[in-house]
Design an enzyme around this catalytic site. Sequence first.
Site: not given
Ligand SMILES: Cc1ncc(COP(=O)(O)O)c(C=O)c1O
Lengths: 159, 159, 403, 403
Positions: D119, D196, D199, D222, D361
């Site tokens: 991401h 990370d 998900q 999430k 993203c």
């Molecule tokens: C795999 C992954 N990493 C990081 C993020 C970033 O999370 P957040 O936007 O809640 O900071 C997301 C979600 O958007 C994600 O799906």
Amino acid sequence: MNDADSLYQDAIKQCARAAHGHGRLENVKGEAKLDNPLCGDRVRMQVALDGGRIAAVAHETKGCLLCRAAASLIGARAAGLDAAAVETLTGELDAMLKGAVAIPAGWPELAMFVPARAYPSRHRCVLLPFRALQAAIGKVGARDTAIPANDHGEAKVVI
Amino acid sequence: MNDADSLYQDAIKQCARAAHGHGRLENVKGEAKLDNPLCGDRVRMQVALDGGRIAAVAHETKGCLLCRAAASLIGARAAGLDAAAVETLTGELDAMLKGAVAIPAGWPELAMFVPARAYPSRHRCVLLPFRALQAAIGKVGARDTAIPANDHGEAKVVI
Amino acid sequence: MSHTAASLRAQFPLLAATPELHYLDSAATAQIHRTVLDAVLHHETTSRANVLRGTYRLAEAADLAYEQARQTAARFLNAGSADEIVFTSGATAALNLVSHAFGATLQPGDRVLISVAEHHSNFVPWQMLRDRCGIELTLIPVSADGRLDLERLADLMGSRCRFIAVTQCSNVTGAWTDVAAIVAAAREAGARVLLDGAQAVQHGPQDVQALGGDFYAFSGHKCFGPGGVGVLWGRAEALTQMPPFLGGGGMIAEVTPEASTWAAPPQRFEAGTPPIAQAVGLAAALEWMMTLDWTVIRAREDALCKRLIEGLARIPSLHLLGPQNGERAPIVSFDIPGLHPHDICQVLDAQSLALRGGHHCAQPLLAAFGVEACTRASIALYNDEADIEALLGGLDCARRELS
Amino acid sequence: MSHTAASLRAQFPLLAATPELHYLDSAATAQIHRTVLDAVLHHETTSRANVLRGTYRLAEAADLAYEQARQTAARFLNAGSADEIVFTSGATAALNLVSHAFGATLQPGDRVLISVAEHHSNFVPWQMLRDRCGIELTLIPVSADGRLDLERLADLMGSRCRFIAVTQCSNVTGAWTDVAAIVAAAREAGARVLLDGAQAVQHGPQDVQALGGDFYAFSGHKCFGPGGVGVLWGRAEALTQMPPFLGGGGMIAEVTPEASTWAAPPQRFEAGTPPIAQAVGLAAALEWMMTLDWTVIRAREDALCKRLIEGLARIPSLHLLGPQNGERAPIVSFDIPGLHPHDICQVLDAQSLALRGGHHCAQPLLAAFGVEACTRASIALYNDEADIEALLGGLDCARRELS
Ligand SMILES: Cc1ncc(COP(=O)(O)O)c(C=O)c1O
Ligand SMILES: Cc1ncc(COP(=O)(O)O)c(C=O)c1O
């Protein structure tokens, strides 16, 4: 659903598929590439001017139906406009999408985008080719100054 | 309010005011400065050992009544303890503050801190001098290695 | 609308439920207004979605609510445009953002001015920048009553001052900064100005254009809104000139393995999913604040502050940290030699007086005053005479009980 | 406790109020559980105060609630201790924290590995670190079905690999990363590993000790909790070795004009007022999740995912981005040549199907797949067969309407 109320009415699909003006110009005078980083809508717009008016226009457009229909409409109808007219037109289209009753003068085809009023996130799909056209005209004659990010369609998009 | 239930009972005020052990040692063998950055409680604790046991102890303490009373109690009573005894004592005091019924063995004076049970944010005020004592003993003989921040009283404090 | 303290207090669920509580710690966190709780609940139960421009109706509703919150924040600050509003997780995050993003445009030897009176959140980030990048960090001193001493401002700025970051209002002394003088000097030198408005916003809407700086930072939890959200206002051209700070979703134009390009402000500075419901809640707080008559409220806050200072003056050897009178916010800190603030606050708590004792995240300022800790009473729109009288009575009691 | 999708769905106010809604965008934001709303409301109306160790009872209650939330997060992740839990404003903030704080310990020429499947929030921060500090950034490629291709891992690591930051589960393909293989290789090389988990967490509690990395990041929104809050877990010795990232109140030991010293972790990494009520709300979500039988839930999620993939396989020329089967989370992305994801999602919305179209993203991953945008359905514990059938029907409809 009445076709005239539907976002994906035939007019839009046909216009998108016709892809008027698709391609590149030989003698390009101004070019702009804009994109919407959300969904990958991407427009490369090229113009040649004659006495300040659009003599020829071409575009390569990847995007959703709304974006492609808008680009195709430009390909079909933009010749003869000058920078001021394009700016007015874009402003009126923006206003129409935001709820203004009036369809931009001289552009009855834009009525096909009226149902998009209900979907604010799609407005930029329709506007992107028009903004690319503005930017392309702006490049003509201008020293090759970068357009500030704020004036790019894409730069305002939250992805 | 029954004085024995009151946080600021006379025993604490008197012990703080007596400031047993206030000052500095001539022949310091181990020294530690700890503070609680929240409120400026600050303890400099010095010890001299003899055969692993505290021969002399002195401290300079700036702080609230609870902190000063605890330091004063150390000044009056810590001689003769070894590192293990100080560790046990500190652990038992911590447990008492967290609710354990037992008063640390041999230290009936610590009962004066029982009312502080109800005020978790004050526990570190009471414990700070004991932790400084632990740290000071730890310094004796040790090569001058820094104590990891985690072992400092202050380092755990959110200000 | 009634503006008595009682009618205002009734609108704060926590205060309404604890009539005996004298809450005098609003400078740390103000209580939350009921309209904020309603707005957050409503958002989460009717419009919850990510704001990354989903095309379904729920996502459009979330987008709209979030962008309307931006508009509201812009109105509260009289910003030139909503694009000048960056939502952050709080004032601290906003201040760090500027120290990194503007900091990245500085050269070694460039000078940044802050003041001795800064909260650690507007002190430490600039120290870290100094240590990272070799800028010079210079401190504006304070006068005996805690006001920024601007007499030698030009000298302090020298020839390479690029940035001045100062608090609009001290969280210890309540002193208001002479912003106009700083902005004028900065403009002349071509330096930018950041105002830390953390303590100002709970005393009414602000006008960043009239203030004249380039950046303004505040937190939601200090103006009756939710925690976890704050605002950085930046003048459009100032924001546009800065590179991003945090990287992530939402702040890019395009990402390729080789390089990424950035979205325009404000998105450039909002990496990741923002605090959406919190921004909506903050907007509810700001909307509510904008309906109030601040002339009435500030007059009462001032009167309570005056009464408190008068009462404190009768306590032997008490040392007031800050202006005796004049332009000051109702934040009153004091030191009573021999009585530790922790002990004072503990005794006060037994009488349902909520005050904070400590260094209030302003160690350099307290060091300038020669104390390590102090006791602070801070007054907000829901406080009244009874709170002040209770405090004065409580202090008498503390002095008896602790000695 | 009943674990039918219907009984679970009834616990989510937004879903309960919109029975017609087929919410298939939980990978962007999961809906909020009612216990979370209750916990936040309860906290704000009974225990609201700053957590900077005030000594009055209200502040002690706030402190306690906040530190209990830390304990809960530690249990949810099976962390070694609550001191290993840093509250942040979200996963993006957590990832940036590590890229800066760990990044500050790297030398030019040191190597960091990420993957093509990251991401942007775990991609851009490392690019920015590369550009700031001269580290080498190397990408782990993906196989045709989107899994991290670890075949050449040792080569990619080279001799100076210090850090590997990879997603535990892709937000586009649902592919789970072979964490064990990465951790083993990293351990051998003395490199640290960040996962990370953004998900992963909505599919059940995690065990960071069993996973074996050094850092783990996720967001509250999430996993059925509030926005504006996230968690960084760091192994105690890993956290202790890092300098702070953001400067401000709460993270210092002492501030003087000359220099400041830092508090121990986790406070060192929590500058400023943290998202207190949000952390309390997140803890409520995690507590609730820990009461569920995840064997039952994951079996249903898997079955729905399988059914969806089977249904999609019947759509001519549809291209599934990600594993056809096997170890995968119920996140299903696809491309239908000639139909733009935006248009697809728009038609689906008219049938109350909430799906997201775009690059999610993850532009480098989409580029690797040769597409610029795709349509994504993500399945969570409140989804059921009706959602999947509606989606398959909706796609038929979209294909008709759009061509
Ligand atoms: C795999 C992954 N990493 C990081 C993020 C970033 O999370 P957040 O936007 O809640 O900071 C997301 C979600 O958007 C994600 O799906
Ligand atoms: C003057 C000042 N600046 C900055 C801050 C930091 O605000 P926050 O902790 O909400 O980020 C505070 C409050 O603590 C403050 O009083």
